[in-house]
Design a protein around this motif. Structure first.
Motif, PDB file in Angstrom:
ATOM      1  N   ALA A   1     -12.822   0.630   3.451  1.00  0.00           N
ATOM      2  CA  ALA A   1     -13.600   0.567   4.696  1.00  0.00           C
ATOM      3  C   ALA A   1     -14.667   1.641   4.641  1.00  0.00           C
ATOM      4  O   ALA A   1     -14.394   2.770   4.221  1.00  0.00           O
ATOM      5  N   ILE A   2     -15.886   1.268   5.009  1.00  0.00           N
ATOM      6  CA  ILE A   2     -16.968   2.244   5.159  1.00  0.00           C
ATOM      7  C   ILE A   2     -17.594   1.992   6.534  1.00  0.00           C
ATOM      8  O   ILE A   2     -18.094   0.912   6.813  1.00  0.00           O
ATOM      9  N   ILE A   3     -17.543   3.018   7.386  1.00  0.00           N
ATOM     10  CA  ILE A   3     -18.199   2.941   8.694  1.00  0.00           C
ATOM     11  C   ILE A   3     -19.213   4.079   8.742  1.00  0.00           C
ATOM     12  O   ILE A   3     -18.865   5.226   8.471  1.00  0.00           O
ATOM     13  N   HIS A   4     -20.444   3.769   9.088  1.00  0.00           N
ATOM     14  CA  HIS A   4     -21.467   4.818   9.191  1.00  0.00           C
ATOM     15  C   HIS A   4     -22.194   4.640  10.523  1.00  0.00           C
ATOM     16  O   HIS A   4     -22.659   3.548  10.827  1.00  0.00           O
ATOM     17  N   ARG A   5     -22.251   5.713  11.287  1.00  0.00           N
ATOM     18  CA  ARG A   5     -22.917   5.632  12.581  1.00  0.00           C
ATOM     19  C   ARG A   5     -24.400   5.908  12.438  1.00  0.00           C
ATOM     20  O   ARG A   5     -24.844   6.594  11.519  1.00  0.00           O
TER      21      ARG A   5
ATOM     22  N   ILE B   1     -19.755  11.044  11.914  1.00  0.00           N
ATOM     23  CA  ILE B   1     -20.901  10.344  11.332  1.00  0.00           C
ATOM     24  C   ILE B   1     -20.404   9.184  10.479  1.00  0.00           C
ATOM     25  O   ILE B   1     -20.858   8.052  10.622  1.00  0.00           O
ATOM     26  N   VAL B   2     -19.501   9.462   9.544  1.00  0.00           N
ATOM     27  CA  VAL B   2     -19.138   8.469   8.542  1.00  0.00           C
ATOM     28  C   VAL B   2     -17.636   8.501   8.270  1.00  0.00           C
ATOM     29  O   VAL B   2     -16.997   9.554   8.353  1.00  0.00           O
ATOM     30  N   LEU B   3     -17.101   7.310   7.965  1.00  0.00           N
ATOM     31  CA  LEU B   3     -15.689   7.181   7.611  1.00  0.00           C
ATOM     32  C   LEU B   3     -15.574   6.343   6.345  1.00  0.00           C
ATOM     33  O   LEU B   3     -16.204   5.280   6.240  1.00  0.00           O
ATOM     34  N   VAL B   4     -14.789   6.848   5.396  1.00  0.00           N
ATOM     35  CA  VAL B   4     -14.460   6.062   4.206  1.00  0.00           C
ATOM     36  C   VAL B   4     -12.942   6.014   4.116  1.00  0.00           C
ATOM     37  O   VAL B   4     -12.284   7.054   4.195  1.00  0.00           O
TER      38      VAL B   4
ATOM     39  N   ILE C   1       0.840  -1.199   0.000  1.00  0.00           N
ATOM     40  CA  ILE C   1       0.000   0.000   0.000  1.00  0.00           C
ATOM     41  C   ILE C   1       0.875   1.250   0.000  1.00  0.00           C
ATOM     42  O   ILE C   1       1.696   1.438   0.904  1.00  0.00           O
ATOM     43  N   GLY C   2       0.684   2.101  -1.003  1.00  0.00           N
ATOM     44  CA  GLY C   2       1.444   3.344  -1.070  1.00  0.00           C
ATOM     45  C   GLY C   2       0.604   4.539  -0.674  1.00  0.00           C
ATOM     46  O   GLY C   2       1.116   5.589  -0.305  1.00  0.00           O
ATOM     47  N   ALA C   3      -0.735   4.366  -0.773  1.00  0.00           N
ATOM     48  CA  ALA C   3      -1.618   5.500  -0.520  1.00  0.00           C
ATOM     49  C   ALA C   3      -2.795   5.083   0.340  1.00  0.00           C
ATOM     50  O   ALA C   3      -3.453   4.080   0.061  1.00  0.00           O
ATOM     51  N   VAL C   4      -3.045   5.842   1.395  1.00  0.00           N
ATOM     52  CA  VAL C   4      -4.225   5.648   2.229  1.00  0.00           C
ATOM     53  C   VAL C   4      -4.995   6.963   2.205  1.00  0.00           C
ATOM     54  O   VAL C   4      -4.487   7.998   2.638  1.00  0.00           O
ATOM     55  N   VAL C   5      -6.219   6.927   1.693  1.00  0.00           N
ATOM     56  CA  VAL C   5      -7.057   8.120   1.683  1.00  0.00           C
ATOM     57  C   VAL C   5      -8.212   7.882   2.632  1.00  0.00           C
ATOM     58  O   VAL C   5      -8.831   6.819   2.612  1.00  0.00           O
ATOM     59  N   SER C   6      -8.479   8.860   3.496  1.00  0.00           N
ATOM     60  CA  SER C   6      -9.641   8.709   4.375  1.00  0.00           C
ATOM     61  C   SER C   6     -10.465   9.986   4.360  1.00  0.00           C
ATOM     62  O   SER C   6      -9.932  11.095   4.229  1.00  0.00           O
ATOM     63  N   PHE C   7     -11.768   9.816   4.430  1.00  0.00           N
ATOM     64  CA  PHE C   7     -12.707  10.921   4.564  1.00  0.00           C
ATOM     65  C   PHE C   7     -13.532  10.677   5.814  1.00  0.00           C
ATOM     66  O   PHE C   7     -14.060   9.578   6.016  1.00  0.00           O
ATOM     67  N   THR C   8     -13.649  11.711   6.659  1.00  0.00           N
ATOM     68  CA  THR C   8     -14.511  11.622   7.834  1.00  0.00           C
ATOM     69  C   THR C   8     -15.582  12.689   7.733  1.00  0.00           C
ATOM     70  O   THR C   8     -15.276  13.862   7.507  1.00  0.00           O
ATOM     71  N   GLY C   9     -16.846  12.296   7.877  1.00  0.00           N
ATOM     72  CA  GLY C   9     -17.947  13.251   7.881  1.00  0.00           C
ATOM     73  C   GLY C   9     -18.376  13.514   9.318  1.00  0.00           C
ATOM     74  O   GLY C   9     -18.519  12.568  10.099  1.00  0.00           O
ATOM     75  N   LEU C  10     -18.569  14.794   9.641  1.00  0.00           N
ATOM     76  CA  LEU C  10     -18.941  15.174  11.002  1.00  0.00           C
ATOM     77  C   LEU C  10     -20.330  15.817  11.021  1.00  0.00           C
ATOM     78  O   LEU C  10     -20.803  16.320  10.004  1.00  0.00           O
ATOM     79  N   VAL C  11     -20.925  15.848  12.198  1.00  0.00           N
ATOM     80  CA  VAL C  11     -22.197  16.549  12.385  1.00  0.00           C
ATOM     81  C   VAL C  11     -21.904  18.041  12.410  1.00  0.00           C
ATOM     82  O   VAL C  11     -21.099  18.528  13.199  1.00  0.00           O
ATOM     83  N   ARG C  12     -22.600  18.778  11.526  1.00  0.00           N
ATOM     84  CA  ARG C  12     -22.337  20.210  11.392  1.00  0.00           C
ATOM     85  C   ARG C  12     -23.566  20.982  11.829  1.00  0.00           C
ATOM     86  O   ARG C  12     -24.690  20.619  11.480  1.00  0.00           O
ATOM     87  N   ASP C  13     -23.353  22.044  12.592  1.00  0.00           N
ATOM     88  CA  ASP C  13     -24.462  22.848  13.088  1.00  0.00           C
ATOM     89  C   ASP C  13     -24.694  24.018  12.136  1.00  0.00           C
ATOM     90  O   ASP C  13     -24.167  25.091  12.311  1.00  0.00           O
TER      91      ASP C  13
END
Lengths: 155, 84
Positions: A78-82, A92-95, A26-38
């Motif tokens: 990986a997909i994690i969704h709360r 909220i969510v992780l990819v 693995i040369g590249a790890v990309v992650s996105f995290t979504g947060l609760v926004r007010d």
């Protein structure tokens, strides 16, 4: 592949370590995290209630993850969704996508988020001091998902 | 019999989360099921016979009006999704 719909919070580090395992390619790890926004139009957001369709939601996420692996040269996803009651600025969510090179990992992660937001059965409800209000789907999300449609076969 | 599930604002609007319905010979696809449900009262008509956006799934796969409905199926109706 890691796909989870869960109430508990996740750790980006932990999920990434689990996904990478003992791999050496693995040369590249990309992650996105979504947060609760007010950013409600109503009074202060107290919480966000996330509802899902048990069974179908997990399958929809697996299907999106599988499609990402088929269409891009990525090694794993990986997909994690709360779900449940989440507070402002909570996760909220992780990819996470793994690849030998970054371009594929970035594109696959973006595709996964665009499809997740338009095809995975989740519904958000804002809970504010003024009352409760279901979030409406945005056209912008549909437009974002359409650009990946190419060879896609829809039901 | 088919199982019908209602989610999110639809559930709150219709006042139920699921029901079982005997499948009549007049209902062979989602469109015909929606026509049947729309006949219940004004509220149901507003949901199932108007232009309001409505999504559906049959046996946990995304479906549309043309999707066949058979005995034993699980059909779900819900508003456009808002995850992520």
């Amino acid at each position: 592949m890691i796909v989870s719909v869960q109430r508990e919070d996740f750790s980006v580090d932990q999920v990434t370590r689990e996904l990478c395992g003992e791999r050496r390619d693995i040369g590249a790890v990309v992650s996105f995290t979504g947060l609760v926004r007010d950013l409600t139009q109503h009074a202060d957001l107290c919480a966000l209630q996330l509802e899902h369709y048990p069974g179908m939601t997990e399958r929809a996420l697996e299907s999106i993850a599988t499609e990402a692996c088929q269409r891009w040269d990525i090694e794993d996803v990986a997909i994690i969704h709360r779900v449940g009651k989440l507070l402002t600025q909570q996760n909220i969510v992780l990819v996470v996508t793994l690849s030998a090179h970054r371009k594929q990992a970035f594109e696959a992660a973006e595709f996964i988020m665009d499809y997740l937001k338009t095809r995975a059965p989740f519904w958000k409800k804002e809970i504010t001091l003024d009352g409760e209000h279901w979030v409406e789907a945005h056209d912008a999300d549909q437009d974002a998902a359409k650009r990946w449609n190419g060879n896609d076969k829809q039901n | 019999m088919i199982d019908i599930l209602y989610f999110a604002s639809l559930r709150e609007n219709l006042g139920q989360s699921r029901e079982q319905l005997p499948l009549s010979s007049a209902v062979n696809d989602v469109a015909q099921l929606k026509t049947l449900l729309a006949q219940r009262d004004e509220n149901w008509q507003q949901v199932f016979a108007s232009d309001l956006p409505l999504m559906c799934a049959v046996n946990q796969n995304m479906a549309n009006d043309q999707t066949r409905v058979s005995d034993g199926d699980e059909v779900a109706f819900f508003p456009p999704v808002t995850g992520g």
